[in-house]
Scaffold this active site. Structure first.
Site, PDB file in Angstrom:
ATOM      1  CG  HIS A   1       0.009   4.430   4.088  1.00  0.00           C
ATOM      2  ND1 HIS A   1      -1.203   4.095   4.679  1.00  0.00           N
ATOM      3  CD2 HIS A   1       0.450   3.318   3.469  1.00  0.00           C
ATOM      4  CE1 HIS A   1      -1.487   2.837   4.393  1.00  0.00           C
ATOM      5  NE2 HIS A   1      -0.493   2.341   3.668  1.00  0.00           N
TER       6      HIS A   1
ATOM      7  CB  SER B   1      -0.941  -0.002   1.209  1.00  0.00           C
ATOM      8  OG  SER B   1      -0.230  -0.151   2.422  1.00  0.00           O
TER       9      SER B   1
ATOM     10  CG  ASP C   1      -2.639   6.397   6.718  1.00  0.00           C
ATOM     11  OD1 ASP C   1      -1.477   6.151   7.073  1.00  0.00           O
ATOM     12  OD2 ASP C   1      -3.158   5.871   5.712  1.00  0.00           O
TER      13      ASP C   1
END
Length: 347
Positions: free
Chosen positions: A316, A53, A313
């Site tokens: 990340h 991600s 967040d």
């Protein structure tokens, strides 16, 4: 699959693939030729990215039908793009450095293999395709993995057991690179990123602890970072091994731990005020992170200026932090061998 993590061995089983085609072909003159990298005048860079991600430009959202809303993407795109960030990722800045378009997400490795096989089939029929056989071979294959795998292990196992899991993970990576999908299908240029400073993630720092004995001088968890360093050392050794074993291939290993830890340790130098606090999260200081309430939760709080934060967040990076990390990668100071990122292209 949450923004905070994805399944282990992402590279081997659920690869996110992205293809970039150059729309503006402005590539600086190459340095001295090294390994499999080569460039010629008027050449077009081609990049395929495999990652978790941290380099996902929208694959998870597409694959899972997941609705990602603002504030994701607010800083640059001004709308959600499927990236877990307020703007651009490291891979986006790397693409900008080559003057190529941002990567478009594909779902799994089978789509890549189908794309390649179909392209070569059309070429044999005399038709034009975005990438020819030489393009696939000369392309740069970037691999950005490790954070989610090691993160998940550390959440459930003690340190010694986590480290014991490294050899089979690395064996899967080697098999994927060397035999399963890449090298045996003609890939020759690899750029592999190690994992980041896991002990500096607000996600981990927010876990209740009995005391502060595991915190280092910068407020990061020593055990998590020790695991990240150990994994990267093993991954770097694997890359060295692959450089020897893979004929006519170049494998560049880049130490993202050093780069991302420096974002915290030297945060003032980069203009960050809150190196360990999440910009988009819940709970307020010191970390503004709650495992039950993500950045996408209705009651999440969002900072006014993301450029003052390292973490977007809790897992990340912000666009501002990604920009600093990308600049460090492009310097080649953290890579082995020290090859510039733009030292490849499609002939």
């Amino acid at each position: 699959m949450s923004a905070a993590g994805c399944s282990a061995l992402w590279l081997a089983f659920v690869l996110l693939l992205a293809l970039a085609l150059a729309l503006a072909l402005a590539l600086s003159p190459p340095l001295a030729k090294a390994g499999g990298f080569s460039c010629s005048p008027g050449a077009r860079p081609v990049v395929f990215n495999f990652g978790d991600s941290n380099s996902d430009t929208g694959g998870i959202a597409a694959a899972k039908g997941r609705h990602i809303a603002l504030p994701e993407g607010r800083a640059f795109f001004h709308h959600p793009t499927g990236r877990f960030c307020d703007g651009r990722l490291i891979i986006d800045f790397l693409c900008e450095s080559l003057n190529i378009s941002y990567l478009s997400p594909y779902l799994k490795v089978k789509e890549f293999l189908f794309f390649k096989d179909r392209s070569l089939e059309l070429i044999n029929q005399g038709q034009e395709t975005p990438i020819d056989a030489e393009g696939f071979q000369n392309a740069l294959y970037t691999i950005d993995i490790g954070q989610n795998d090691i993160n998940a292990l550390l959440s459930n196992l003690p340190y010694d057991q986590v480290v014991a899991k490294f050899p089979p993970i690395l064996a899967e990576i080697k098999y994927a690179v060397q035999m399963q999908i890449l090298y045996d299908n003609g890939s020759r240029n690899f750029w592999i990123h190690g994992t980041g400073a896991l002990g500096c993630l607000p996600q981990k720092l927010s876990i209740p602890r009995k005391n502060y004995s595991d915190l280092d001088q910068n407020g990061c968890l020593k055990t998590y970072n020790r695991a990240a360093v150990a994994f990267n050392a093993a991954l770097g050794s694997l890359c060295d091994q692959l450089n020897v074993e893979l004929k006519n291939a170049t494998v560049v290993y880049t130490d993202l731990f050093a780069i991302k830890y420096d974002l915290v340790a030297s945060h003032a130098k980069y203009g960050f005020d809150r190196p360990l606090m999440t910009c988009c999260g819940y709970g307020g200081p010191p970390y503004n992170y709650d495992l039950r309430r993500s950045c996408q939760s209705p009651n999440a709080t969002v900072c006014t200026d993301g450029s003052k934060f390292v973490s977007w967040d809790g897992v990340h990076l912000t666009e501002a932090a990604n920009a600093v990390a990308a600049a460090a990668i492009l310097s080649s100071a953290y890579s082995r061998p020290k090859i510039k990122f733009d030292q490849f292209c499609k002939a």
